[in-house]
Design a protein around this motif. Structure first.
Motif, PDB file in Angstrom:
ATOM      1  N   CYS A 282      29.741  66.303   7.583  1.00  0.00           N
ATOM      2  CA  CYS A 282      30.467  66.648   6.358  1.00  0.00           C
ATOM      3  C   CYS A 282      30.532  65.435   5.450  1.00  0.00           C
ATOM      4  CB  CYS A 282      31.869  67.151   6.689  1.00  0.00           C
ATOM      5  SG  CYS A 282      32.974  65.888   7.361  1.00  0.00           S
ATOM      6  N   ASN A 283      30.883  65.687   4.195  1.00  0.00           N
ATOM      7  CA  ASN A 283      31.076  64.585   3.257  1.00  0.00           C
ATOM      8  C   ASN A 283      32.532  64.117   3.322  1.00  0.00           C
ATOM      9  OD1 ASN A 283      32.644  66.334   1.571  1.00  0.00           O
ATOM     10  ND2 ASN A 283      30.758  67.107   0.647  1.00  0.00           N
ATOM     11  N   GLU A 284      32.871  63.138   2.496  1.00  0.00           N
ATOM     12  CA  GLU A 284      34.179  62.500   2.608  1.00  0.00           C
ATOM     13  C   GLU A 284      35.331  63.391   2.146  1.00  0.00           C
ATOM     14  OE1 GLU A 284      33.799  60.049  -1.618  1.00  0.00           O
ATOM     15  OE2 GLU A 284      33.968  58.998   0.280  1.00  0.00           O
ATOM     16  N   THR A 285      35.037  64.480   1.477  1.00  0.00           N
ATOM     17  CA  THR A 285      36.102  65.383   1.030  1.00  0.00           C
ATOM     18  C   THR A 285      36.366  66.503   2.028  1.00  0.00           C
ATOM     19  OG1 THR A 285      34.564  66.788  -0.205  1.00  0.00           O
ATOM     20  CG2 THR A 285      35.522  64.907  -1.375  1.00  0.00           C
ATOM     21  N   GLU A 286      35.591  66.555   3.112  1.00  0.00           N
ATOM     22  CA  GLU A 286      35.735  67.608   4.108  1.00  0.00           C
ATOM     23  C   GLU A 286      36.222  67.022   5.421  1.00  0.00           C
ATOM     24  OE1 GLU A 286      32.086  70.468   2.533  1.00  0.00           O
ATOM     25  OE2 GLU A 286      31.693  68.910   4.017  1.00  0.00           O
ATOM     26  N   ARG A 287      36.660  67.880   6.316  1.00  0.00           N
ATOM     27  CA  ARG A 287      37.119  67.460   7.627  1.00  0.00           C
ATOM     28  C   ARG A 287      36.455  68.300   8.715  1.00  0.00           C
ATOM     29  NH1 ARG A 287      41.877  64.324   7.527  1.00  0.00           N
ATOM     30  NH2 ARG A 287      41.824  63.119   5.609  1.00  0.00           N
ATOM     31  N   ILE A 288      36.265  67.674   9.880  1.00  0.00           N
ATOM     32  CA  ILE A 288      35.644  68.341  11.020  1.00  0.00           C
ATOM     33  C   ILE A 288      36.572  68.251  12.220  1.00  0.00           C
ATOM     34  CG2 ILE A 288      33.742  68.213  12.686  1.00  0.00           C
ATOM     35  CD1 ILE A 288      31.926  67.359  10.490  1.00  0.00           C
ATOM     36  N   GLU A 289      36.696  69.341  12.940  1.00  0.00           N
ATOM     37  CA  GLU A 289      37.469  69.354  14.179  1.00  0.00           C
ATOM     38  C   GLU A 289      36.728  68.508  15.206  1.00  0.00           C
ATOM     39  OE1 GLU A 289      40.878  70.354  15.792  1.00  0.00           O
ATOM     40  OE2 GLU A 289      40.253  71.888  14.368  1.00  0.00           O
ATOM     41  N   PRO A 290      37.359  67.481  15.776  1.00  0.00           N
ATOM     42  CA  PRO A 290      36.649  66.647  16.757  1.00  0.00           C
ATOM     43  C   PRO A 290      36.216  67.464  17.970  1.00  0.00           C
ATOM     44  CG  PRO A 290      38.705  65.610  16.045  1.00  0.00           C
ATOM     45  CD  PRO A 290      38.738  67.008  15.531  1.00  0.00           C
ATOM     46  N   LEU A 291      35.031  67.165  18.462  1.00  0.00           N
ATOM     47  CA  LEU A 291      34.560  67.800  19.686  1.00  0.00           C
ATOM     48  C   LEU A 291      35.324  67.223  20.871  1.00  0.00           C
ATOM     49  CD1 LEU A 291      30.699  67.853  19.073  1.00  0.00           C
ATOM     50  CD2 LEU A 291      32.284  69.775  18.937  1.00  0.00           C
ATOM     51  N   PRO A 292      35.394  67.940  21.982  1.00  0.00           N
ATOM     52  CA  PRO A 292      36.059  67.404  23.170  1.00  0.00           C
ATOM     53  C   PRO A 292      35.443  66.073  23.595  1.00  0.00           C
ATOM     54  CG  PRO A 292      35.636  69.739  23.429  1.00  0.00           C
ATOM     55  CD  PRO A 292      34.939  69.328  22.166  1.00  0.00           C
ATOM     56  N   LEU A 293      36.257  65.241  24.203  1.00  0.00           N
ATOM     57  CA  LEU A 293      35.809  63.897  24.565  1.00  0.00           C
ATOM     58  C   LEU A 293      34.585  63.884  25.469  1.00  0.00           C
ATOM     59  CD1 LEU A 293      39.228  62.074  25.024  1.00  0.00           C
ATOM     60  CD2 LEU A 293      37.701  62.065  23.053  1.00  0.00           C
ATOM     61  N   PRO A 294      34.468  64.788  26.461  1.00  0.00           N
ATOM     62  CA  PRO A 294      33.241  64.774  27.264  1.00  0.00           C
ATOM     63  C   PRO A 294      31.982  64.985  26.433  1.00  0.00           C
ATOM     64  CG  PRO A 294      34.939  66.073  28.354  1.00  0.00           C
ATOM     65  CD  PRO A 294      35.457  65.750  26.989  1.00  0.00           C
ATOM     66  N   LEU A 295      32.078  65.737  25.352  1.00  0.00           N
ATOM     67  CA  LEU A 295      30.926  65.933  24.481  1.00  0.00           C
ATOM     68  C   LEU A 295      30.722  64.733  23.565  1.00  0.00           C
ATOM     69  CD1 LEU A 295      31.412  69.687  23.473  1.00  0.00           C
ATOM     70  CD2 LEU A 295      29.879  68.754  25.196  1.00  0.00           C
ATOM     71  N   GLN A 296      31.835  64.153  23.107  1.00  0.00           N
ATOM     72  CA  GLN A 296      31.719  62.984  22.227  1.00  0.00           C
ATOM     73  C   GLN A 296      31.065  61.810  22.946  1.00  0.00           C
ATOM     74  OE1 GLN A 296      35.105  61.713  19.978  1.00  0.00           O
ATOM     75  NE2 GLN A 296      35.755  63.791  19.482  1.00  0.00           N
ATOM     76  N   LYS A 297      31.224  61.752  24.271  1.00  0.00           N
ATOM     77  CA  LYS A 297      30.599  60.662  25.017  1.00  0.00           C
ATOM     78  C   LYS A 297      29.081  60.696  24.907  1.00  0.00           C
ATOM     79  CE  LYS A 297      34.123  59.916  28.572  1.00  0.00           C
ATOM     80  NZ  LYS A 297      34.390  59.946  30.021  1.00  0.00           N
ATOM     81  N   MET A 298      28.533  61.860  24.631  1.00  0.00           N
ATOM     82  CA  MET A 298      27.086  61.996  24.535  1.00  0.00           C
ATOM     83  C   MET A 298      26.576  61.698  23.135  1.00  0.00           C
ATOM     84  SD  MET A 298      27.005  63.028  27.637  1.00  0.00           S
ATOM     85  CE  MET A 298      25.308  63.458  27.897  1.00  0.00           C
ATOM     86  N   MET A 299      27.478  61.474  22.179  1.00  0.00           N
ATOM     87  CA  MET A 299      27.100  61.297  20.783  1.00  0.00           C
ATOM     88  C   MET A 299      27.060  59.803  20.435  1.00  0.00           C
ATOM     89  SD  MET A 299      29.502  64.390  19.341  1.00  0.00           S
ATOM     90  CE  MET A 299      29.249  63.950  17.610  1.00  0.00           C
ATOM     91  N   LYS A 300      25.863  59.262  20.443  1.00  0.00           N
ATOM     92  CA  LYS A 300      25.685  57.836  20.171  1.00  0.00           C
ATOM     93  C   LYS A 300      24.611  57.673  19.092  1.00  0.00           C
ATOM     94  CE  LYS A 300      24.641  53.464  22.507  1.00  0.00           C
ATOM     95  NZ  LYS A 300      24.301  52.848  23.817  1.00  0.00           N
TER      96      LYS A 300
END
Length: 804
Positions: A282-300
């Motif tokens: 998203c751009n700076e005027t939008e918001r995103i629901e954070p993914l669960p932490l186990p999934l965020q660990k895979m996002m590098k």
């Protein structure tokens, strides 16, 4: 901040310095600063909790148990360490400062072992203790104190091995790493005083920000998965048999509102069944629901020296971690590489270049490819590039043309280095002696009659995105930049050396004192406009903007096709999977006084630096839409791990992660027969229409990828393929089956897209697109030929029409 972390910040208070130590400190004034800090802390309204002697007895019991069980494995010790006794507030007796320090350090050890505190935020005591004789030393501000192990713990746990969570898994510290109190004297207090100085400085540097409702809800969301994420540690011995992620919830396309902000899901679900979702940006005027932490660990995200800030901001908003180390990343935005380097890219990774894209990124290669197209087809169909010569190879030919033109009228030429950027080395000349004879340059006929606005010359920066070369898919962003020369244009030969008049590069004109910036993306002011503002300006002056845009699309498509064959050969030879490569091009176009567009150059690494609100608005929106188009997916743990350690962890839901079966892959024998059949008959229009009558699993994968990508386009417009782009198929050096397939599919369902998507979804529910080779005979081309080969093409076409 986690409550346990705040516990450490609030309660670790070292013991005051002794007078003997103060007298031994060098007289540089550092001890005065330490005393001042001590006084400020003493005057603070924050009070320490009263830890009881009962708790201390329980702690000693824990230490003795640890000593008796030191022969056990690290896993068993970890369980023992987690059994730290809790304080009993019913007892009014308080601990001594030494006992308090010991208790708090045990708590800090627990927080590190449970990964509440990041290991890299702490350092060993030995790293901050001054060497003998004692010298004042200030700890670096970017670090946070490591666990302080009191000297009486050293005597209690003699030669024991304590497992610590550091940058590597299961790092051990023996008694040799611990310092005996008797040899330190008063250094314990000196070390503690330096710790106190560092902690106070660290806390003072933390930004005090008011949290809005969205941030508070985000913290609550992360807290829901905190316990599971702790069990899902990076340690190989950590096995998590439960998984808190609900795929149905994450794949829901519903949005929620926080105040006036709309919060979207962290995933973009596929239009089709049994196809994994892609990560939302998203751009700076939008918001995103954070993914669960186990999934965020895979996002590098792998950083490079040229990663633009707009890209960093976009990936951070989606929950990516930025890193310049390791090979477990999902995406990167970096420089172009040699083709052989693409072989190291893993199947789930994406890099922002194609091998061979320099065929249009270099000015000399661009001209070679376009001049080849002019020779094969006609100069009239590729008349959007000025007459060009590549020196020194074309020097004699250029000299003859120069002499012919100069005899009839005054000639102006522009000289460019073949591989430069930001206007470096570019100049306008009118005399033959100004042309270098040995240095490699590109000489191009100067467009002496440009369209002027307020007397100024300008060019257009267009953002073109190519997610795939086979099949070729091209997207054009609906906005861009209009860059003006900062000095009014003149045809006088005397002004040819004025770079502020003849060059439109921002990197050049910003140094002119007459340059005026523009922060409003809708305003027609200053020396930089948005592309939308330019179109609005031209419409008011009765310019046929729609025709200009169509000509620009034609120019873009033909330019990319001119290098298509070369890029495809290198991609097939060096890239494991076509999913891994995509590219953003910056097309520079200039309009003459008749508003006819000419290509100036193509940038394979267009500048994304944002120096104004106008840049941020245009480039920020473009990058977020581009990343959504690119289709990043959460990889499977087994794909990221090479040592098999991921097998000991809980598996991620298959419906959420990267599935190579969904992407185009090797062809079966049956599919190769179909490809060859239509490639050989691509000129027969009746035969081409039959290409979508029977869809093989490979056809379904290509069509599913194309339709999903089109649904994520945002403000990008797909300019190839469309129902009007069949005429461009003749420009390809060799007919490509996938281009034929997409062309006929889009032509057939252009007015009824929902029907086409519904048909594909029917097959996806049956998992036909996952088969390789096809198991269902209804999706085998050879079987279809046997059943329908006796029908004439006209009868077959009528049957399809009646069935629809």
């Amino acid at each position: 901040m986690n409550p346990d972390v705040s516990f450490v910040f609030d309660y670790i208070v070292p013991i005051s310095l002794s007078h003997q130590y103060l007298s031994s400190v060098n007289s540089d004034g550092n001890h005065q600063k330490l005393l001042q800090r001590r006084q400020e802390l003493s005057n603070s309204t924050t009070k320490l909790p009263e830890l009881t002697t009962t708790t201390f007895q329980q702690t000693l019991t824990f230490v003795e148990n640890f000593k008796r069980n030191q022969h056990k494995s690290i896993t068993d010790k970890s369980r023992v360490l987690l059994q730290i006794p809790q304080e009993n507030t019913n007892d009014n007796k308080t601990l001594t400062p030494q006992q308090l320090r010991y208790q708090l350090n045990l708590k800090l050890e627990q927080l590190i072992r449970t990964r509440v505190i990041e290991p890299h935020r702490v350092i060993n005591r030995s790293n901050i203790l001054p060497a003998s004789p004692i010298k004042s030393k200030i700890v670096p501000k970017e670090t946070f104190p490591r666990i302080i192990i009191p000297s009486y713990l050293n005597r209690s746990v003699d030669k024991s091995i304590i497992s610590l969570s550091t940058t590597t898994i299961n790092t051990t510290v023996t008694q040799d790493d611990l310092i005996d109190k008797d040899s330190l004297g008063d250094n314990d207090e000196a070390c503690e005083e330096m710790m106190e100085e560092e902690i106070i400085t660290f806390l003072q540097q933390q930004p005090m920000l008011d949290k809005d409702s969205f941030e508070m809800e985000t913290e609550e969301y992360e807290a829901e998965f905190e316990e599971e994420s702790l069990r899902d540690s990076e340690s190989d011995v950590d096995v998590d048999n439960t998984f808190p992620v609900d795929p149905a919830l994450l794949l829901s396309d519903k949005t929620r509102r926080v105040g006036s902000t709309e919060v979207k899901s962290g995933f973009i679900p596929s239009l089709f069944a049994n196809v994994p979702p892609t990560i939302r940006f998203c751009n700076e005027t939008e918001r995103i629901e954070p993914l669960p932490l186990p999934l965020q660990k895979m996002m590098k995200w792998k950083m490079s020296s040229i990663t633009p800030n707009v890209v960093k901001s976009a990936v951070l908003r989606s929950g990516f971690r930025l890193s310049d180390e390791g090979n477990d990343w999902l995406g990167t935005w970096s420089r172009h590489m040699k083709p052989v380097c693409f072989k190291a890219i893993r199947e789930y990774q994406k890099i922002n270049h194609f091998p061979g894209s320099f065929q249009i990124g270099r000015k000399d290669r661009l001209w070679r490819n376009l001049s080849h197209m002019q020779a094969v087809h006609s100069r009239r169909e590729f008349d959007f590039v000025p007459q060009t010569f590549v020196l020194p190879a074309d020097f004699l030919l250029f000299k003859r043309v120069f002499d012919e033109v100069s005899e009839t009228k005054e000639s102006k030429w522009i000289i460019k280095p073949p591989a430069s950027a930001r206007g470096q080395g570019i100049r306008v000349i009118s005399k033959m002696e100004q042309v270098p004879k040995k240095r490699a340059v590109v000489v191009q006929k100067y467009i002496a009659n440009p369209y002027l606005i307020n007397g100024h010359k300008f060019d257009l920066r267009l953002y073109v995105y190519v997610p795939s070369h086979d099949p070729l898919r091209i997207y054009l962003f609906d906005d861009g930049l209009t860059r003006f020369a900062s000095r009014k244009y003149s045809t006088s030969v005397k002004s040819l050396s004025d770079r502020f008049m003849h060059l439109t590069n921002y990197s050049i004109n910003r140094y002119n004192s007459e340059y005026k910036s523009n922060n409003d993306s809708t305003a027609c002011a200053g020396h930089k406009w948005s592309l939308k503002a330019l179109w609005a300006y031209l419409k008011k002056r009765d310019v046929d903007v729609a025709d200009v845009i169509e000509r620009i699309k034609d120019l873009v498509i033909k330019t990319i096709i001119s290098a298509d064959s070369y890029v495809n050969v290198l991609t097939k030879a060096n890239v494991r999977r076509k999913f891994s490569v995509h590219e953003l091009f910056g097309f520079d176009v200039i309009l003459d006084e008749q508003c006819k567009p000419y290509i100036v150059e193509v940038n394979i690494s267009p500048s994304l630096h944002s120096n104004s609100p106008l840049d941020i608005n245009v480039k920020g929106s473009m990058i977020s839409d581009l990343l959504n188009l690119s289709g990043f997916m959460i990889p499977d743990r087994k794909d990221m791990s090479s040592d098999g350690s991921s097998r000991k962890k809980s598996k991620l839901p298959k419906s959420l992660i990267f599935d190579r079966r969904v992407l185009p892959q090797g062809l079966s024998t049956d599919e190769k027969v179909k490809h060859q059949y239509f490639a050989q008959r691509h000129n027969d229009e009746q035969i081409r229409k039959n290409i979508v009558d029977l869809l093989t699993p490979d056809d379904l994968r290509i069509l599913v990828e194309t339709e999903d990508e089109f649904a994520r386009r945002g403000s990008f417009e797909r300019i190839f393929p469309t129902n009007q782009t069949r005429k461009y198929l003749k420009y390809f050096e060799t007919p490509r089956y996938y281009n034929l397939l997409l062309n006929e599919w889009i032509t057939k369902y252009t007015r009824n897209e929902d029907r086409g998507i519904a048909l594909l979804n029917t097959f996806c529910r049956k998992e036909i697109h996952l088969q390789n080779p096809a198991v269902d005979t209804n999706h085998m081309w050879t079987q279809y030929q046997k059943l329908h080969g006796h029908l004439s093409y006209r009868e077959n076409d009528n049957a399809n029409t009646n069935g629809s």
